[in-house]
Structure formats: structure tokens, C-alpha cells
Design an enzyme around this catalytic site. Structure first.
Site, PDB file in Angstrom:
ATOM      1  N   ALA A 119       0.799  -1.227   0.000  1.00 16.02           N
ATOM      2  CA  ALA A 119       0.000   0.000   0.000  1.00 16.02           C
ATOM      3  C   ALA A 119       0.831   1.276   0.000  1.00 16.02           C
ATOM      4  CB  ALA A 119      -0.938  -0.001   1.205  1.00 16.02           C
ATOM      5  N   ASN A 191       2.394  -4.886   7.458  1.00 17.30           N
ATOM      6  CA  ASN A 191       3.300  -5.477   6.470  1.00 17.30           C
ATOM      7  C   ASN A 191       4.127  -4.409   5.773  1.00 17.30           C
ATOM      8  OD1 ASN A 191       2.912  -8.570   5.908  1.00 17.30           O
ATOM      9  ND2 ASN A 191       0.856  -7.811   6.323  1.00 17.30           N
ATOM     10  N   HIS A 233      -0.220   6.195   5.538  1.00 13.99           N
ATOM     11  CA  HIS A 233       1.139   5.816   5.912  1.00 13.99           C
ATOM     12  C   HIS A 233       2.044   7.015   5.639  1.00 13.99           C
ATOM     13  CE1 HIS A 233      -0.227   1.629   6.000  1.00 13.99           C
ATOM     14  NE2 HIS A 233      -0.788   1.860   4.831  1.00 13.99           N
TER      15      HIS A 233
END
Length: 284
Positions: A119, A191, A233
Site C-alpha cells: 500500500a 506489512n 502511511h
């Protein structure tokens, strides 16, 4: 005929097959290993051939490329068989590399490991600067809706506290530390932190050893944010090469709102690159 074997056919696997529909129409064969074949058949296979895990070894032997999209536990248990059989392996649950025993099995061949960034992006820049020893500090801060971060190990009070957070409440920092510890606690949510460690491992040695050191350097923060509409993120990397800030907000998967839609998009790109590499080698 090129044959791809998927380990897992959940939200990511199903979206991946949909993204590869042009390749399927051109003759690509996709076989998917699932826990419950009947349940997946009821939902529709999207052109994939479904198998239970009992035939995993035989499917791997007949594969040109193996693609894991089943979660960290399944990746640790089953994915190393693809590398041991000399097959290329595309790893989606990159958190599996946080475990030393799995690193050894995945990174030392004879098959080739392909790591998908999932992502987040910007890895070309970060990888280049890390290879030039230009990074001293690497940090990732992930924000997600609180309810999506509830874990089985949490107490009833901890889980209920996350579920009852409402817009306007203060965000809650659930974790701060290194990627390996983050994966232990939140295997389905961070992850990307291990993928970041992989991208910034540098060069000049054994990949497993380089990654081990990188996992110690990367710092992770995981925040339950009641005002988050999308998962986000934020990456901060700095060193002699400069200071870099990257931010990503990804829309949810059409198959599962708890999963980033970018994960399957990134995976499809990695699969296409891996298949192209296979075809190039076969024509040399």
C-alpha cells in the site's frame, strides 16, 4: 501456457485475478489454493481454478510463478516450498520476513523472491539512497480506523475501547517500536513496515543479514485514529542523502473495506514484471 499459483483467494487474491483479466483472456492459467473450495465456488472463481491445500506441493511443482496473498501465518508455513522448488515467489505478506527462520528459507534460493511494496510507494528513491549509504533514520507512521486494529490478544476492555472511539476523540498510539515486534502484535496491519525495511536494507552483503539490520533501524508507529477516513502511511527518512517525507492514503479494496485497494494493484504490477522476467529468460 504460463501457470500462476495463488496461495490465498481472499480480498487481495480476488482483486488480483480481476486485474489480470486481460492476461487470463490471453491464456494465463491461474490456480488458487483456498481453505474452503465450496465457499469460494459459490462466490465465483473469476476464472481461477480452485484447489484445497492438500495439493499444494504438486501445484508448486507445476507452477511458473507462485503468488502469496494469504497472510503472514500462511506465508511462513507454505510459501518457502516455492523457493525450495526453485520457483519464483511473489510475497504480499511481507511481514513474514520479520521472522529469522522464514528469512533464511525465502532469501537463500534456489527460487527467486519478489517483494511487493503493497500500500505504499517511493521505494525506488529509498532503495537507491540506502544502497548509497545515504540513510541513517527511517520511520513509518500508520493511521487506521480503530475498529480495524482490534486483535485477538487484546483484553475485552482494550478491544471495546477501540470499538467505541468516535470522531473527535483523541487518536490512540497502539504501538511504537521495530517492525518485527509490530508484526507479532498486528500481523495484518503493518506489512508495509517490513516492506520499508526491505527497500532500505542497502547492498553489499547477504540479503538476510542486511534485512536483519534494517529491521532494527526502521521505527514503526501505529495509531488508531477515529477521524481517519482512509488508511494512511507517513514515511520519514533522513541521512547524508537528505530528508524525505512521503505520505500515502489509500482507498479500501472493493472486496474488503479493511484491506487497502492499492495492495492488489501493487501486487498485479509485481506479478506482471515477474512474468515478463520469466518470459525474457525463456527466450534467451
Amino acid at each position: 501456457m504460463t501457470r500462476v499459483v495463488l496461495l490465498g483467494f481472499g480480498a487481495i487474491g480476488r482483486q488480483l485475478v480481476d486485474l489480470l483479466r486481460s492476461e487470463l483472456s490471453d491464456g494465463l492459467s491461474v490456480q488458487a489454493v483456498v481453505r474452503d473450495v465450496a465457499a469460494h465456488q459459490q462466490r465465483g472463481s473469476l476464472g481461477a481454478e480452485l484447489h484445497d491445500a492438500g495439493g499444494w506441493a504438486d501445484l508448486v511443482e507445476g507452477a511458473d510463478l507462485v503468488v502469496e496473498c494469504a497472510g503472514v501465518s500462511a506465508a511462513r508455513e507454505l510459501a518457502p516450498a516455492a523457493i525450495a522448488a526453485g520457483r519464483g515467489l511473489v510475497l504480499t505478506s511481507v511481514g513474514a520476513l520479520a521472522y529469522a527462520d522464514t528469512r533464511e528459507r525465502l532469501l537463500h534460493g534456489p527460487g527467486r523472491l519478489h517483494v511487493t511494496p503493497g500500500a505504499i510507494g517511493g521505494f525506488d528513491l529509498l532503495e537507491a539512497t540506502a544502497e548509497a549509504d545515504g540513510l541513517d533514520r527511517v520511520r513509518i507512521r500508520t493511521r487506521k480506523l480503530a475498529a480495524s486494529l482490534v486483535q485477538p490478544w487484546m483484553s475485552d476492555d482494550e478491544a471495546e475501547g477501540l470499538r467505541t472511539l468516535r470522531p473527535g476523540d483523541e487518536p490512540v498510539q497502539l504501538f511504537a517500536g521495530d517492525p518485527a515486534a509490530a508484526i507479532e502484535k498486528f500481523p495484518g496491519n503493518v506489512n508495509v513496515a517490513v516492506a520499508l525495511a526491505w527497500a532500505t536494507r542497502g547492498r553489499g552483503g547477504d540479503d538476510a543479514e542486511l534485512l536483519t539490520r534494517s529491521l532494527e533501524r526502521v521505527q514503526v508507529e501505529l495509531i488508531a485514529d477515529p477521524d481517519a477516513r482512509l488508511s494512511s502511511h507517513e514515511i520519514l527518512a533522513s541521512g547524508t542523502a537528505g530528508r524525505f517525507e512521503l505520505r500515502f492514503e489509500s482507498a479500501p479494496s472493493p472486496e474488503n473495506p479493511k484491506t487497502s485497494g492499492l495492495t492488489a494493484v501493487s501486487l498485479a504490477h509485481t506479478v506482471r514484471e515477474s512474468l515478463a522476467s520469466l518470459q525474457h529468460r525463456s527466450t534467451r
